[in-house]
Design an enzyme around this catalytic site. Structure first.
Site, PDB file in Angstrom:
ATOM      1  N   CYS A   1      -4.883  -0.292  -2.451  1.00 50.77           N
ATOM      2  CA  CYS A   1      -4.893  -0.185  -3.909  1.00 50.77           C
ATOM      3  C   CYS A   1      -3.507   0.252  -4.409  1.00 50.77           C
ATOM      4  O   CYS A   1      -2.579  -0.543  -4.336  1.00 50.77           O
ATOM      5  CB  CYS A   1      -6.019   0.712  -4.384  1.00 50.77           C
ATOM      6  SG  CYS A   1      -6.511   0.273  -6.065  1.00 50.77           S
TER       7      CYS A   1
ATOM      8  N   HIS B   1     -10.505  -1.887  -1.999  1.00 56.78           N
ATOM      9  CA  HIS B   1     -10.688  -0.739  -1.104  1.00 56.78           C
ATOM     10  C   HIS B   1     -11.632  -1.123   0.045  1.00 56.78           C
ATOM     11  O   HIS B   1     -12.847  -0.962  -0.095  1.00 56.78           O
ATOM     12  CB  HIS B   1     -11.339   0.424  -1.859  1.00 56.78           C
ATOM     13  CG  HIS B   1     -10.485   1.055  -2.899  1.00 56.78           C
ATOM     14  ND1 HIS B   1      -9.818   2.240  -2.694  1.00 56.78           N
ATOM     15  CD2 HIS B   1     -10.190   0.684  -4.170  1.00 56.78           C
ATOM     16  CE1 HIS B   1      -9.153   2.573  -3.797  1.00 56.78           C
ATOM     17  NE2 HIS B   1      -9.367   1.637  -4.704  1.00 56.78           N
TER      18      HIS B   1
ATOM     19  N   GLU C   1     -12.222   0.451   2.601  1.00 55.44           N
ATOM     20  CA  GLU C   1     -12.833   1.650   3.208  1.00 55.44           C
ATOM     21  C   GLU C   1     -14.240   1.924   2.696  1.00 55.44           C
ATOM     22  O   GLU C   1     -15.028   2.584   3.367  1.00 55.44           O
ATOM     23  CB  GLU C   1     -11.944   2.883   2.989  1.00 55.44           C
ATOM     24  CG  GLU C   1     -11.883   3.434   1.563  1.00 55.44           C
ATOM     25  CD  GLU C   1     -10.800   2.789   0.694  1.00 55.44           C
ATOM     26  OE1 GLU C   1     -10.394   1.648   1.003  1.00 55.44           O
ATOM     27  OE2 GLU C   1     -10.388   3.415  -0.296  1.00 55.44           O
TER      28      GLU C   1
HETATM   29  N1  GLN Z   1      -3.425   3.494 -10.265  1.00 54.14           N
HETATM   30  C1  GLN Z   1      -3.618   2.150  -9.825  1.00 54.14           C
HETATM   31  C2  GLN Z   1      -4.379   1.324 -10.848  1.00 54.14           C
HETATM   32  O1  GLN Z   1      -5.044   1.849 -11.694  1.00 54.14           O
HETATM   33  C3  GLN Z   1      -4.305   2.113  -8.469  1.00 54.14           C
HETATM   34  C4  GLN Z   1      -5.674   2.730  -8.440  1.00 54.14           C
HETATM   35  C5  GLN Z   1      -6.156   3.060  -7.059  1.00 54.14           C
HETATM   36  O2  GLN Z   1      -5.350   3.216  -6.130  1.00 54.14           O
HETATM   37  N2  GLN Z   1      -7.453   3.219  -6.882  1.00 54.14           N
HETATM   38  O3  GLN Z   1      -4.335   0.113 -10.788  1.00 54.14           O
END
Ligand code: GLN
Length: 539
Positions: free
Chosen positions: A382, A508, A510
């Site tokens: 992410c 994600h 995970e």
């Molecule tokens: N801050 C980033 C976004 O909002 C990544 C979010 C995250 O890593 N869950 O896109």
């Protein structure tokens, strides 16, 4: 069979592992062929944990249907391999919101709206909402907090009412703590007696006691507790500290917790749960001798629960590969180009963690710069993936001020930018791109090889996206966009094929790794880290 409702409460102190006990029971019942689900009630007023700082309650877990949930739902999925949803996590805030909405809508026909019956009815509806789908034989409901908290009173009152209404189809398990006083060399039952009394004052008689302890609790002490608490002696079970949470289901089975629950809810006890795949995982765990060292670069490293699902995914992957895993948590705020080599020294693989905001971001770039130079297996998740793109744009494409508009809204090179539909949103909660989305992978990519498929689905939680205006330039410079959302064309996976294993995912992975179905991408990353380790050893 009629749905059975199991309520799990906790006493004496928090953090006793109600989530793990609930998940372990569900794991055993599922292995007996039952259809099981676990639900958690959280007594705080936030509508969901999505807006909570990780320092408050650890990681925010995301369900496939896009609910930002308590991290216990992660345990539920990892132990049962059954997906959870929005219905599996309810907060006081959501209960109140729904009652207040109904009140404004005139649904209460002019009546005075009160905690009993209106709030308790809403709670009961949330419990039955799962059971009434006909999809489950057992609904396990974990009541967050500790008996005696003001916050959990309406939930406990609802449990009392439901036990009365459901009769033999309901059961209450109370998790308590038996402290060991080292100076006296004695285990103490008094806190448990008090905690059960408190529960009885609220009209709830527990059927089963699970006693959290550091030392073995003998039969005499169990009988004593049983006598004081109106519980059958064979329904007093201990939950002793073990070196892995995944050993708890077998510990519970050895003491017949699954059978006790079935017997008490009128379910015939036949045969044994099929725990063969589970125990084979545990055997691998115990056999593993060598250790693989993984670094995790993030800003919430003081609190390891902030990266719970990533840690568990690494653990699943390493165990299946026959290794122990040691995770070094590296504070991104303390990382700079000058000390990256020292801080990341000796690692076999590095994960660049998800996150929000500017704090610690430069440390992630420093880590990535070093990882690329060393050609060490690197996994960006992410925000970690977004950092991979930014760092590559800056250092390889030469776009010095490349950034995400999250960090710098005026950047000339917004390689990561806000999605159009996100631009008008001002509310904080539940407004991100959340939940499972499809992704098409290039057949010759590392990712496709890892999954053994080109069409996958994984969960998201972010606002910002890879800016497709920069795709051509980045690809020409060696960063491939190998995963794309087939509907929107948004880039979900990037790789640098010239490097050993350098993969970033906007999603994600995970969240979907479980003991019986570990994440293929984590498995691939882990194998790359192990191979790299062996290569270094041979030098
Ligand atoms: N801050 C980033 C976004 O909002 C990544 C979010 C995250 O890593 N869950 O896109």
């Amino acid at each position: 069979m009629e749905t059975k409702y199991i309520f799990v409460t906790g006493g004496v102190v928090s953090s006793l592992g109600k989530g793990i006990i609930s998940a372990s029971l569900a794991c055993l019942l599922k292995a007996r062929g039952f259809r099981v689900t676990i639900q958690k009630f959280d007594p705080y007023i936030n509508i969901d944990p999505g807006t909570l700082n990780p320092y408050e309650h650890g990681e925010c877990y995301v369900t496939e249907d896009g609910y930002e949930a308590d991290l216990d739902l992660g345990h539920y999925e990892r132990f049962t391999n059954i997906r959870t949803s929005r219905a599996n996590n309810v907060t006081t805030g959501r209960i109140y919101q729904s009652v207040i909405d109904k009140e404004r809508h005139g649904d209460y026909l002019g009546k005075t709206v009160q905690i009993v019956p209106h709030i308790t009815d809403e709670i009961k509806r949330s419990v039955r909402a799962l059971g009434s789908t006909g999809r489950f034989d057992f609904v396990i409901t974990e009541i967050g907090g500790t008996v005696g908290d003001i916050e959990s009173l309406p939930f406990l009152e609802s449990v009392r009412q439901m036990r009365w209404e459901l009769g033999g189809n309901a059961l209450c398990i109370h998790l308590s703590y038996v402290p060991y006083i080292a100076a006296a060399k004695e285990l103490k039952t008094k806190p448990t007696q008090h905690s059960v009394k408190q529960l009885q004052e609220l009209g709830i008689q527990p059927d089963v006691l699970v006693l959290r302890t550091e030392k073995h609790i003998g039969q005499d002490m169990r009988s004593k507790i049983a006598r004081f608490c109106n519980v059958a002696p064979d329904a007093v079970v201990q939950s002793i500290d073990v070196d892995s949470i995944y050993k708890v289901p077998m510990k519970m089975h050895e003491q017949h917790l699954d059978e006790i629950v079935m017997r008490k809810t009128g379910v015939p006890v036949e045969g044994e749960p099929d725990m063969a795949p589970w125990t084979s995982f545990l055997e691998k765990l115990d056999k593993a001798e060598e250790t693989v060292h993984i670094g995790l670069v993030g800003k919430y490293v003081e609190l390891q629960d902030a990266y719970k699902s990533i840690y568990e995914s690494l653990f699943h992957a390493a165990t299946y590969a026959g290794y122990k895993v040691k995770v070094r948590y590296i504070h991104s705020e303390k990382l700079r180009d000058e000390n990256a080599g020292e801080q990341l020294d000796g690692l076999d693989g590095v994960v660049i963690a998800p996150g929000f905001g500017q704090r610690g971001i430069d440390g992630k770039f420093a880590a990535l710069r070093w990882c690329r130079a060393q050609d060490i297996p690197t996994f960006g998740i992410c925000l970690g993936m977004q950092c991979m793109v930014i760092e590559y744009a800056r250092d390889v494409l030469g776009l010095e001020d490349a950034n995400s508009t999250e960090m710098d809204s005026t950047t000339r090179h917004n390689v990561i930018d806000l999605m159009e539909e996100q631009k008008s949103i001002t509310n904080m909660g539940g407004t991100m791109r959340l939940g499972a989305y499809e992704c098409h992978l290039e057949p010759d990519s590392l990712a496709a090889k890892a999954y053994g498929a080109t069409e996958i689905s994984e969960r998201h939680r972010h606002r910002f996206e890879f800016n497709n205006d920069y795709r051509k330039a980045l690809e020409a410079a060696g960063m491939r966009c190998v995963g794309v959302n087939p509907v929107t064309g948004l880039v979900e996976v990037v790789e640098v094929p010239a490097l050993r294993w350098f993969v970033g995912t906007q999603y994600h992975p995970e969240y979907s790794s479980t003991v019986l179905s570990p994440s293929p991408l984590f498995a691939s990353f882990m194998q790359a880290a192990i191979d790299y380790r062996r290569e270094k050893e041979q030098k």
